[in-house]
Design a protein around this motif. Sequence first.
Motif, PDB file in Angstrom:
ATOM      1  N   LEU A  17       0.827  -1.205   0.000  1.00  0.00           N
ATOM      2  CA  LEU A  17       0.000   0.000   0.000  1.00  0.00           C
ATOM      3  C   LEU A  17       0.865   1.261   0.000  1.00  0.00           C
ATOM      4  O   LEU A  17       0.683   2.158  -0.831  1.00  0.00           O
ATOM      5  CB  LEU A  17      -0.935  -0.019   1.223  1.00  0.00           C
ATOM      6  CG  LEU A  17      -1.984   1.090   1.351  1.00  0.00           C
ATOM      7  CD1 LEU A  17      -3.138   0.614   2.212  1.00  0.00           C
ATOM      8  CD2 LEU A  17      -1.410   2.372   1.966  1.00  0.00           C
ATOM      9  N   LEU A  18       1.805   1.321   0.917  1.00  0.00           N
ATOM     10  CA  LEU A  18       2.627   2.530   1.047  1.00  0.00           C
ATOM     11  C   LEU A  18       3.542   2.716  -0.162  1.00  0.00           C
ATOM     12  O   LEU A  18       3.807   3.853  -0.578  1.00  0.00           O
ATOM     13  CB  LEU A  18       3.454   2.453   2.331  1.00  0.00           C
ATOM     14  CG  LEU A  18       2.646   2.460   3.636  1.00  0.00           C
ATOM     15  CD1 LEU A  18       3.562   2.254   4.835  1.00  0.00           C
ATOM     16  CD2 LEU A  18       1.862   3.755   3.781  1.00  0.00           C
TER      17      LEU A  18
ATOM     18  N   LEU B 230     -19.143  12.025 -13.904  1.00  0.00           N
ATOM     19  CA  LEU B 230     -18.757  11.333 -15.136  1.00  0.00           C
ATOM     20  C   LEU B 230     -17.250  11.213 -15.314  1.00  0.00           C
ATOM     21  O   LEU B 230     -16.795  10.677 -16.322  1.00  0.00           O
ATOM     22  CB  LEU B 230     -19.371  12.016 -16.372  1.00  0.00           C
ATOM     23  CG  LEU B 230     -20.900  12.169 -16.358  1.00  0.00           C
ATOM     24  CD1 LEU B 230     -21.381  12.837 -17.645  1.00  0.00           C
ATOM     25  CD2 LEU B 230     -21.584  10.823 -16.172  1.00  0.00           C
ATOM     26  N   GLN B 231     -16.482  11.677 -14.343  1.00  0.00           N
ATOM     27  CA  GLN B 231     -15.027  11.538 -14.412  1.00  0.00           C
ATOM     28  C   GLN B 231     -14.627  10.141 -13.945  1.00  0.00           C
ATOM     29  O   GLN B 231     -15.198   9.597 -13.002  1.00  0.00           O
ATOM     30  CB  GLN B 231     -14.367  12.594 -13.530  1.00  0.00           C
ATOM     31  CG  GLN B 231     -12.857  12.542 -13.483  1.00  0.00           C
ATOM     32  CD  GLN B 231     -12.293  13.604 -12.556  1.00  0.00           C
ATOM     33  OE1 GLN B 231     -12.837  14.694 -12.443  1.00  0.00           O
ATOM     34  NE2 GLN B 231     -11.214  13.270 -11.874  1.00  0.00           N
ATOM     35  N   ALA B 232     -13.653   9.556 -14.625  1.00  0.00           N
ATOM     36  CA  ALA B 232     -13.180   8.226 -14.224  1.00  0.00           C
ATOM     37  C   ALA B 232     -12.479   8.303 -12.876  1.00  0.00           C
ATOM     38  O   ALA B 232     -11.792   9.278 -12.575  1.00  0.00           O
ATOM     39  CB  ALA B 232     -12.223   7.688 -15.273  1.00  0.00           C
ATOM     40  N   CYS B 233     -12.692   7.290 -12.049  1.00  0.00           N
ATOM     41  CA  CYS B 233     -12.049   7.231 -10.737  1.00  0.00           C
ATOM     42  C   CYS B 233     -10.691   6.550 -10.894  1.00  0.00           C
ATOM     43  O   CYS B 233     -10.608   5.389 -11.307  1.00  0.00           O
ATOM     44  CB  CYS B 233     -12.923   6.452  -9.760  1.00  0.00           C
ATOM     45  SG  CYS B 233     -12.239   6.361  -8.096  1.00  0.00           S
ATOM     46  N   GLU B 234      -9.643   7.268 -10.562  1.00  0.00           N
ATOM     47  CA  GLU B 234      -8.292   6.759 -10.775  1.00  0.00           C
ATOM     48  C   GLU B 234      -7.640   6.200  -9.514  1.00  0.00           C
ATOM     49  O   GLU B 234      -6.552   5.636  -9.588  1.00  0.00           O
ATOM     50  CB  GLU B 234      -7.416   7.879 -11.355  1.00  0.00           C
ATOM     51  CG  GLU B 234      -7.907   8.362 -12.719  1.00  0.00           C
ATOM     52  CD  GLU B 234      -7.021   9.429 -13.301  1.00  0.00           C
ATOM     53  OE1 GLU B 234      -6.059   9.838 -12.612  1.00  0.00           O
ATOM     54  OE2 GLU B 234      -7.280   9.868 -14.438  1.00  0.00           O
ATOM     55  N   GLY B 235      -8.291   6.362  -8.367  1.00  0.00           N
ATOM     56  CA  GLY B 235      -7.679   5.839  -7.159  1.00  0.00           C
ATOM     57  C   GLY B 235      -8.544   6.053  -5.935  1.00  0.00           C
ATOM     58  O   GLY B 235      -9.598   6.681  -5.996  1.00  0.00           O
ATOM     59  N   PHE B 236      -8.072   5.511  -4.834  1.00  0.00           N
ATOM     60  CA  PHE B 236      -8.773   5.555  -3.544  1.00  0.00           C
ATOM     61  C   PHE B 236      -8.073   6.587  -2.672  1.00  0.00           C
ATOM     62  O   PHE B 236      -6.919   6.391  -2.267  1.00  0.00           O
ATOM     63  CB  PHE B 236      -8.706   4.163  -2.909  1.00  0.00           C
ATOM     64  CG  PHE B 236      -9.500   4.008  -1.645  1.00  0.00           C
ATOM     65  CD1 PHE B 236     -10.873   4.087  -1.663  1.00  0.00           C
ATOM     66  CD2 PHE B 236      -8.850   3.756  -0.439  1.00  0.00           C
ATOM     67  CE1 PHE B 236     -11.609   3.914  -0.486  1.00  0.00           C
ATOM     68  CE2 PHE B 236      -9.575   3.584   0.736  1.00  0.00           C
ATOM     69  CZ  PHE B 236     -10.952   3.662   0.701  1.00  0.00           C
TER      70      PHE B 236
ATOM     71  N   SER C 240     -15.738   7.273  -3.930  1.00  0.00           N
ATOM     72  CA  SER C 240     -14.563   6.762  -4.630  1.00  0.00           C
ATOM     73  C   SER C 240     -14.494   5.246  -4.541  1.00  0.00           C
ATOM     74  O   SER C 240     -14.232   4.562  -5.537  1.00  0.00           O
ATOM     75  CB  SER C 240     -13.284   7.383  -4.052  1.00  0.00           C
ATOM     76  OG  SER C 240     -13.256   8.783  -4.252  1.00  0.00           O
ATOM     77  N   SER C 241     -14.712   4.701  -3.350  1.00  0.00           N
ATOM     78  CA  SER C 241     -14.664   3.246  -3.199  1.00  0.00           C
ATOM     79  C   SER C 241     -15.781   2.585  -3.994  1.00  0.00           C
ATOM     80  O   SER C 241     -15.587   1.523  -4.606  1.00  0.00           O
ATOM     81  CB  SER C 241     -14.735   2.854  -1.725  1.00  0.00           C
ATOM     82  OG  SER C 241     -15.894   3.380  -1.119  1.00  0.00           O
TER      83      SER C 241
ATOM     84  N   PHE D  39      -5.985  -1.156  -4.723  1.00  0.00           N
ATOM     85  CA  PHE D  39      -7.219  -1.196  -3.938  1.00  0.00           C
ATOM     86  C   PHE D  39      -7.895  -2.550  -4.106  1.00  0.00           C
ATOM     87  O   PHE D  39      -8.313  -3.178  -3.117  1.00  0.00           O
ATOM     88  CB  PHE D  39      -8.137  -0.061  -4.387  1.00  0.00           C
ATOM     89  CG  PHE D  39      -9.513  -0.087  -3.780  1.00  0.00           C
ATOM     90  CD1 PHE D  39      -9.752   0.453  -2.521  1.00  0.00           C
ATOM     91  CD2 PHE D  39     -10.583  -0.648  -4.474  1.00  0.00           C
ATOM     92  CE1 PHE D  39     -11.034   0.435  -1.973  1.00  0.00           C
ATOM     93  CE2 PHE D  39     -11.850  -0.672  -3.928  1.00  0.00           C
ATOM     94  CZ  PHE D  39     -12.074  -0.135  -2.677  1.00  0.00           C
ATOM     95  N   ASP D  40      -8.010  -3.021  -5.354  1.00  0.00           N
ATOM     96  CA  ASP D  40      -8.633  -4.325  -5.613  1.00  0.00           C
ATOM     97  C   ASP D  40      -7.868  -5.448  -4.916  1.00  0.00           C
ATOM     98  O   ASP D  40      -8.472  -6.348  -4.317  1.00  0.00           O
ATOM     99  CB  ASP D  40      -8.674  -4.594  -7.123  1.00  0.00           C
ATOM    100  CG  ASP D  40      -9.689  -3.728  -7.846  1.00  0.00           C
ATOM    101  OD1 ASP D  40     -10.594  -3.191  -7.182  1.00  0.00           O
ATOM    102  OD2 ASP D  40      -9.578  -3.594  -9.080  1.00  0.00           O
TER     103      ASP D  40
END
Length: 221
Positions: free
Chosen positions: A27-28, A46-52, A86-87, A116-117
């Motif tokens: 993670l880090l 409508l923006q793509a989620c690129e991260g958590f 986001s999640s 994240f996955d």
Amino acid sequence: MPILDADQLATRYPVLDALPAEARARLLGAASWVRLPAGQLLFDDLQACEGFPFVVEGSVRVLKAAPSGRELPLYRVAAGETCVISSSCLLAHSAYNARGITETETLLMLLPGAVFDELLGEPAFRTFVFNLFAERIADLMQLIEAVAFQRLDQRLAALLLGKGRMLRTTHQQLADELGSVREIVSRLLKGFAEQGLVRLGREQVEVLDAAGLRELATGTR
């Protein structure tokens, strides 16, 4: 390169200490850091989620915006918290359906979607994400109840009570928080002032009668 070390981060996010050492290092090592000024658009419809995003410092306001320009605040993400929308987008592999704007200068630790996955396979991280959903759903249910069943004057009274005796704010900012329009909020505030509940000044509202506002907020006045 982390801006905060693992021990500092763990004070804000205890889930890090609950992860196995290998998962914590993953993670880090994969996270990126970004510092944003107040008022910065973090994500939009409508923006793509690129991260958590982990909000390490500062706060983010999440809202739903209408084509007319009116906004309905959904929740705030404070330091030590993260964003349920986001999640949700990462889990569903879908775009955002709300808008996030920094309220203050904000430091984010952004975890890539692929990592994240992977971390969802760790019981501690999975529990962390599901608890996040449970807490936010409870908050949103309260918001739905307030919008559906409380008069706007009740909601405004409750909002004023939650901000202390002296509020440094504009009528527009209060309207934005309530998902209303400035003209209606200004009219209600004028009525509050005429009843002796508040005193209005330039970009400020002073609470004079907290008990009276509380009665109004609870519908006993």
